[in-house]
Design a protein around this motif. Structure first.
Motif, PDB file in Angstrom:
ATOM      1  N   ARG A 111       0.853  -1.185   0.000  1.00  0.00           N
ATOM      2  CA  ARG A 111       0.000   0.000   0.000  1.00  0.00           C
ATOM      3  C   ARG A 111       0.885   1.231   0.000  1.00  0.00           C
ATOM      4  O   ARG A 111       1.716   1.412   0.891  1.00  0.00           O
ATOM      5  CB  ARG A 111      -0.899  -0.020   1.244  1.00  0.00           C
ATOM      6  CG  ARG A 111      -1.848   1.146   1.286  1.00  0.00           C
ATOM      7  CD  ARG A 111      -2.763   1.050   2.475  1.00  0.00           C
ATOM      8  NE  ARG A 111      -2.007   1.278   3.703  1.00  0.00           N
ATOM      9  CZ  ARG A 111      -2.509   1.163   4.911  1.00  0.00           C
ATOM     10  NH1 ARG A 111      -3.751   0.788   5.081  1.00  0.00           N
ATOM     11  NH2 ARG A 111      -1.771   1.396   5.976  1.00  0.00           N
ATOM     12  N   LEU A 153      -2.602   5.585  -0.189  1.00  0.00           N
ATOM     13  CA  LEU A 153      -3.211   4.349   0.324  1.00  0.00           C
ATOM     14  C   LEU A 153      -3.693   3.430  -0.800  1.00  0.00           C
ATOM     15  O   LEU A 153      -4.489   2.534  -0.576  1.00  0.00           O
ATOM     16  CB  LEU A 153      -4.359   4.639   1.302  1.00  0.00           C
ATOM     17  CG  LEU A 153      -4.029   5.512   2.511  1.00  0.00           C
ATOM     18  CD1 LEU A 153      -5.255   5.676   3.396  1.00  0.00           C
ATOM     19  CD2 LEU A 153      -2.851   4.958   3.298  1.00  0.00           C
ATOM     20  N   GLN A 154      -3.168   3.628  -2.013  1.00  0.00           N
ATOM     21  CA  GLN A 154      -3.541   2.797  -3.159  1.00  0.00           C
ATOM     22  C   GLN A 154      -2.600   1.602  -3.266  1.00  0.00           C
ATOM     23  O   GLN A 154      -1.413   1.707  -2.961  1.00  0.00           O
ATOM     24  CB  GLN A 154      -3.488   3.612  -4.460  1.00  0.00           C
ATOM     25  CG  GLN A 154      -4.493   4.742  -4.512  1.00  0.00           C
ATOM     26  CD  GLN A 154      -5.910   4.229  -4.354  1.00  0.00           C
ATOM     27  OE1 GLN A 154      -6.349   3.333  -5.066  1.00  0.00           O
ATOM     28  NE2 GLN A 154      -6.642   4.787  -3.390  1.00  0.00           N
ATOM     29  N   ALA A 198      -6.367  -3.678   6.367  1.00  0.00           N
ATOM     30  CA  ALA A 198      -6.805  -2.419   6.980  1.00  0.00           C
ATOM     31  C   ALA A 198      -7.849  -1.736   6.092  1.00  0.00           C
ATOM     32  O   ALA A 198      -9.044  -1.798   6.378  1.00  0.00           O
ATOM     33  CB  ALA A 198      -5.606  -1.510   7.225  1.00  0.00           C
ATOM     34  N   THR A 199      -7.413  -1.104   5.003  1.00  0.00           N
ATOM     35  CA  THR A 199      -8.367  -0.446   4.105  1.00  0.00           C
ATOM     36  C   THR A 199      -9.006  -1.442   3.150  1.00  0.00           C
ATOM     37  O   THR A 199     -10.054  -1.173   2.574  1.00  0.00           O
ATOM     38  CB  THR A 199      -7.676   0.649   3.274  1.00  0.00           C
ATOM     39  OG1 THR A 199      -6.704   0.041   2.420  1.00  0.00           O
ATOM     40  CG2 THR A 199      -7.031   1.704   4.159  1.00  0.00           C
ATOM     41  N   GLY A 219     -12.372  -2.667   5.806  1.00  0.00           N
ATOM     42  CA  GLY A 219     -11.420  -3.294   4.904  1.00  0.00           C
ATOM     43  C   GLY A 219     -11.850  -4.697   4.495  1.00  0.00           C
ATOM     44  O   GLY A 219     -11.746  -5.075   3.329  1.00  0.00           O
ATOM     45  N   VAL A 272     -10.651   2.190  10.832  1.00  0.00           N
ATOM     46  CA  VAL A 272      -9.354   2.567  10.281  1.00  0.00           C
ATOM     47  C   VAL A 272      -9.239   4.080  10.403  1.00  0.00           C
ATOM     48  O   VAL A 272     -10.211   4.799  10.153  1.00  0.00           O
ATOM     49  CB  VAL A 272      -9.261   2.156   8.783  1.00  0.00           C
ATOM     50  CG1 VAL A 272      -7.925   2.544   8.190  1.00  0.00           C
ATOM     51  CG2 VAL A 272      -9.506   0.686   8.611  1.00  0.00           C
ATOM     52  N   ARG A 330      -7.426   7.907   9.387  1.00  0.00           N
ATOM     53  CA  ARG A 330      -7.232   8.528   8.067  1.00  0.00           C
ATOM     54  C   ARG A 330      -5.877   8.203   7.444  1.00  0.00           C
ATOM     55  O   ARG A 330      -5.662   8.419   6.261  1.00  0.00           O
ATOM     56  CB  ARG A 330      -7.469  10.034   8.115  1.00  0.00           C
ATOM     57  CG  ARG A 330      -6.685  10.789   9.118  1.00  0.00           C
ATOM     58  CD  ARG A 330      -7.035  12.276   9.021  1.00  0.00           C
ATOM     59  NE  ARG A 330      -5.844  13.048   8.908  1.00  0.00           N
ATOM     60  CZ  ARG A 330      -5.178  13.524   9.947  1.00  0.00           C
ATOM     61  NH1 ARG A 330      -5.620  13.325  11.155  1.00  0.00           N
ATOM     62  NH2 ARG A 330      -4.082  14.203   9.770  1.00  0.00           N
ATOM     63  N   LYS A 331      -4.956   7.640   8.227  1.00  0.00           N
ATOM     64  CA  LYS A 331      -3.675   7.168   7.686  1.00  0.00           C
ATOM     65  C   LYS A 331      -3.752   5.724   7.218  1.00  0.00           C
ATOM     66  O   LYS A 331      -2.762   5.142   6.814  1.00  0.00           O
ATOM     67  CB  LYS A 331      -2.581   7.306   8.742  1.00  0.00           C
ATOM     68  CG  LYS A 331      -2.200   8.725   9.073  1.00  0.00           C
ATOM     69  CD  LYS A 331      -1.072   8.719  10.070  1.00  0.00           C
ATOM     70  CE  LYS A 331      -0.638  10.128  10.415  1.00  0.00           C
ATOM     71  NZ  LYS A 331       0.470  10.109  11.392  1.00  0.00           N
ATOM     72  N   GLY A 332      -4.944   5.112   7.321  1.00  0.00           N
ATOM     73  CA  GLY A 332      -5.122   3.739   6.876  1.00  0.00           C
ATOM     74  C   GLY A 332      -4.681   2.710   7.892  1.00  0.00           C
ATOM     75  O   GLY A 332      -4.501   1.544   7.548  1.00  0.00           O
TER      76      GLY A 332
END
Length: 151
Positions: free
Chosen positions: A18, A23-24, A74-75, A105, A128, A130-132
């Motif tokens: 990631r 976060l992609q 996570a995400t 996730g 989760v 905002r930082k994943g």
């Protein structure tokens, strides 16, 4: 697992990570074997003279079952991308095994291919940040695996 795999099977590596800012998911390695099905000479000639893509065919090198090991979901982005890649490769079923996942996730991963994917997760946390990162979670898995300082 031994009931699923009672005999030795080939192991392939589909590596994803990631990207920390967006976060992609990013694929960094893929050694899934590919075998093109044999074509008749007439079909091969027609495929070279038309501009439309050839119809989707079955990949004879694809496994029937793929077991995807993802320590933390996570995400869900990397799990979703891996499931999509395995499905496009031609597997009939994906079993995802994870130590920890977040509810959103896991939902995202499961929705990628509901009829072909099963998730086995040791524990589930609710959210989760905002930082994943999973809350409360266990911290960054890469940091834990490679004994690096947190970011």
């Amino acid at each position: 697992i031994q009931t699923l795999l009672p005999y030795p099977v080939p192991i392939n590596h589909l590596g994803l990570f990631r990207e920390p800012t967006t976060l992609q998911p990013v694929e960094y390695y893929n050694n899934l074997p590919y075998s093109q099905p044999p074509q008749s000479p007439a079909h091969a000639a027609a495929a070279t003279t038309t501009t439309t893509p050839a119809s989707v065919t079955t990949n004879s090198a694809a496994a029937t079952l793929a077991i995807l090991l993802d320590p933390v979901i996570a995400t869900g982005g990397t799990a979703e991308a891996a499931i999509q890649t395995l499905r496009e490769w031609g597997v009939q079923r994906v079993l995802v095994i994870s130590v920890l996942g977040s509810e959103p996730g896991l939902r995202r991963a499961a929705e990628e291919w509901p009829q072909g994917t099963e998730l086995w997760v040791g524990a589930v946390d609710e959210e989760v940040d905002r930082k994943g990162m999973i809350k409360p979670g266990i911290g960054d898995v890469g940091d834990r695996l490679f004994l690096t300082l947190g970011k």
